[in-house]
Design a protein around this motif. Structure first.
Motif, PDB file in Angstrom:
ATOM      1  N   CYS A  59       0.813  -1.223   0.000  1.00  0.00           N
ATOM      2  CA  CYS A  59       0.000   0.000   0.000  1.00  0.00           C
ATOM      3  C   CYS A  59       0.843   1.269   0.000  1.00  0.00           C
ATOM      4  CB  CYS A  59      -0.981   0.018   1.164  1.00  0.00           C
ATOM      5  SG  CYS A  59      -0.866  -1.345   2.313  1.00  0.00           S
ATOM      6  N   CYS A  60       1.991   1.286   0.665  1.00  0.00           N
ATOM      7  CA  CYS A  60       2.844   2.486   0.683  1.00  0.00           C
ATOM      8  C   CYS A  60       3.260   2.874  -0.724  1.00  0.00           C
ATOM      9  CB  CYS A  60       4.096   2.236   1.530  1.00  0.00           C
ATOM     10  SG  CYS A  60       3.817   2.478   3.287  1.00  0.00           S
ATOM     11  N   GLY A  96       6.595  -0.535   1.398  1.00  0.00           N
ATOM     12  CA  GLY A  96       5.612  -1.576   1.664  1.00  0.00           C
ATOM     13  C   GLY A  96       6.165  -2.716   2.499  1.00  0.00           C
ATOM     14  N   ALA A 124       5.831   2.014   8.098  1.00  0.00           N
ATOM     15  CA  ALA A 124       6.095   1.151   9.252  1.00  0.00           C
ATOM     16  C   ALA A 124       6.544  -0.247   8.835  1.00  0.00           C
ATOM     17  CB  ALA A 124       4.839   1.076  10.119  1.00  0.00           C
ATOM     18  N   CYS A 125       5.979  -0.765   7.748  1.00  0.00           N
ATOM     19  CA  CYS A 125       6.345  -2.124   7.324  1.00  0.00           C
ATOM     20  C   CYS A 125       7.812  -2.209   6.944  1.00  0.00           C
ATOM     21  CB  CYS A 125       5.490  -2.554   6.137  1.00  0.00           C
ATOM     22  SG  CYS A 125       3.828  -3.040   6.585  1.00  0.00           S
ATOM     23  N   PRO A 131       2.263  -3.358  10.925  1.00  0.00           N
ATOM     24  CA  PRO A 131       1.162  -4.124  11.511  1.00  0.00           C
ATOM     25  C   PRO A 131       1.323  -5.636  11.339  1.00  0.00           C
ATOM     26  CG  PRO A 131       0.423  -2.842   9.606  1.00  0.00           C
ATOM     27  CD  PRO A 131       1.836  -2.452   9.867  1.00  0.00           C
ATOM     28  N   PHE A 132       2.263  -6.036  10.501  1.00  0.00           N
ATOM     29  CA  PHE A 132       2.477  -7.477  10.258  1.00  0.00           C
ATOM     30  C   PHE A 132       3.733  -7.997  10.948  1.00  0.00           C
ATOM     31  CE2 PHE A 132       0.698  -5.394   6.441  1.00  0.00           C
ATOM     32  CZ  PHE A 132      -0.615  -5.807   6.615  1.00  0.00           C
ATOM     33  N   CYS A 155       1.704   4.810   8.504  1.00  0.00           N
ATOM     34  CA  CYS A 155       1.042   3.636   7.941  1.00  0.00           C
ATOM     35  C   CYS A 155      -0.267   4.072   7.275  1.00  0.00           C
ATOM     36  CB  CYS A 155       0.766   2.588   9.020  1.00  0.00           C
ATOM     37  SG  CYS A 155      -0.107   1.118   8.405  1.00  0.00           S
ATOM     38  N   PRO A 156      -0.200   4.531   6.040  1.00  0.00           N
ATOM     39  CA  PRO A 156       1.007   4.814   5.267  1.00  0.00           C
ATOM     40  C   PRO A 156       1.461   6.247   5.500  1.00  0.00           C
ATOM     41  CG  PRO A 156      -0.909   5.155   3.880  1.00  0.00           C
ATOM     42  CD  PRO A 156      -1.433   4.743   5.232  1.00  0.00           C
TER      43      PRO A 156
HETATM   44  S1  SF4 Z   1       3.065   0.634   6.473  1.00  0.00           S
HETATM   45 FE1  SF4 Z   1       0.804   0.449   6.346  1.00  0.00          FE
HETATM   46  S2  SF4 Z   1       0.296   1.384   4.368  1.00  0.00           S
HETATM   47 FE2  SF4 Z   1       2.501   0.915   4.314  1.00  0.00          FE
HETATM   48  S3  SF4 Z   1       2.654  -1.106   3.400  1.00  0.00           S
HETATM   49 FE3  SF4 Z   1       2.555  -1.397   5.624  1.00  0.00          FE
HETATM   50  S4  SF4 Z   1       0.366  -1.732   6.042  1.00  0.00           S
HETATM   51 FE4  SF4 Z   1       0.510  -0.818   3.989  1.00  0.00          FE
END
Ligand code: SF4
Length: 225
Positions: A59-60, A96, A124-125, A131-132, A155-156
């Motif tokens: 998504c980023c 991402g 953040a990813c 979040p993962f 995020c993002p």
């Molecule tokens: S930081 Fe958020 S927006 Fe960016 S890739 Fe990870 S989940 Fe997607």
């Protein structure tokens, strides 16, 4: 024997004028005289033509794409030329989630980029897994394998945040010296420029990180609030 032909050393030192101040150079520029050095010319050109690799992960990457469109217009900063080949790119924007399946490919792309090259961890990813983070398949930060120059949290992160990160990178490049400890990686012999590509082991990527670029973060007990 004349002093003009064989000046005494202390007189020569006194005769060396100090470098012009910024105010003096600005005044000269008003009169059409441009004073510069090889170092300034090099870092000026380098910092104003940072071409990113045309590459995204999740998504980023949509925010990164938005930054290149008319509303945000990354072209204002000289970085609109997204290159489809790593051999023509200066900047890797890791935008991402980095899965462990994808990590070796990212490091291979980085190795294919010529120096001088720079890395932005966007979101953040890319910084920590985001979040993962708890996912068994997710790398907890691309800085385990690559030297990240700029971290952009969020995020993002919005396109403006990417532009801000790019400006910070430009400032960093402008501060480089061509020699000495402030010289960039590719101009120094004491820093390695090869980044080994990890392989899939029995349970995880092998090695789990590149110790040349990543250290296990430690918490100083005295820092606890
Ligand atoms: S930081 Fe958020 S927006 Fe960016 S890739 Fe990870 S989940 Fe997607």
């Amino acid at each position: 024997m004349s002093d003009a032909i064989h000046p005494e050393p202390n007189k020569t030192a006194e005769a060396t004028p100090p470098p012009p101040t910024d105010a003096e150079r600005a005044e000269l520029r008003r009169h059409g005289i441009l004073l510069t050095s090889m170092e300034e010319l090099y870092t000026w050109g380098n910092s104003n033509s940072v071409w990113p690799l045309n590459f995204g992960l999740a998504c980023c990457a949509i925010e990164m794409i938005a930054a290149s469109m008319a509303k945000f217009d990354i072209a204002r900063f000289g970085s609109e030329v997204f290159r489809p080949s790593p051999r023509q790119a200066d900047l890797l924007i890791v935008s991402g989630t980095v899965t462990k399946k994808m990590a070796p490919q990212i490091i291979r792309l980085w190795n294919q980029m010529p120096e001088p090259k720079y890395c932005i961890a966007m979101g953040a990813c890319a910084i920590s897994g985001g979040p993962f983070k708890q996912g068994f398949n997710v790398l907890k930060g691309i800085d385990r394998y690559l030297p990240v120059d700029i971290y952009i949290p969020g995020c993002p992160p919005r396109p403006e945040a990417l532009l801000h990160g790019l400006v910070q990178l430009q400032k960093k490049i402008k501060g480089f010296k061509l020699t000495g400890p402030e010289a960039p990686r590719h101009l120094r012999e004491d820093i390695k420029c090869d980044f080994p590509v990890p392989e899939f082991g029995e349970h995880d990527l092998e090695p789990p990180n590149n110790p040349e670029v990543w250290r296990v973060p430690t918490i100083n007990p005295s820092d606890k609030g």
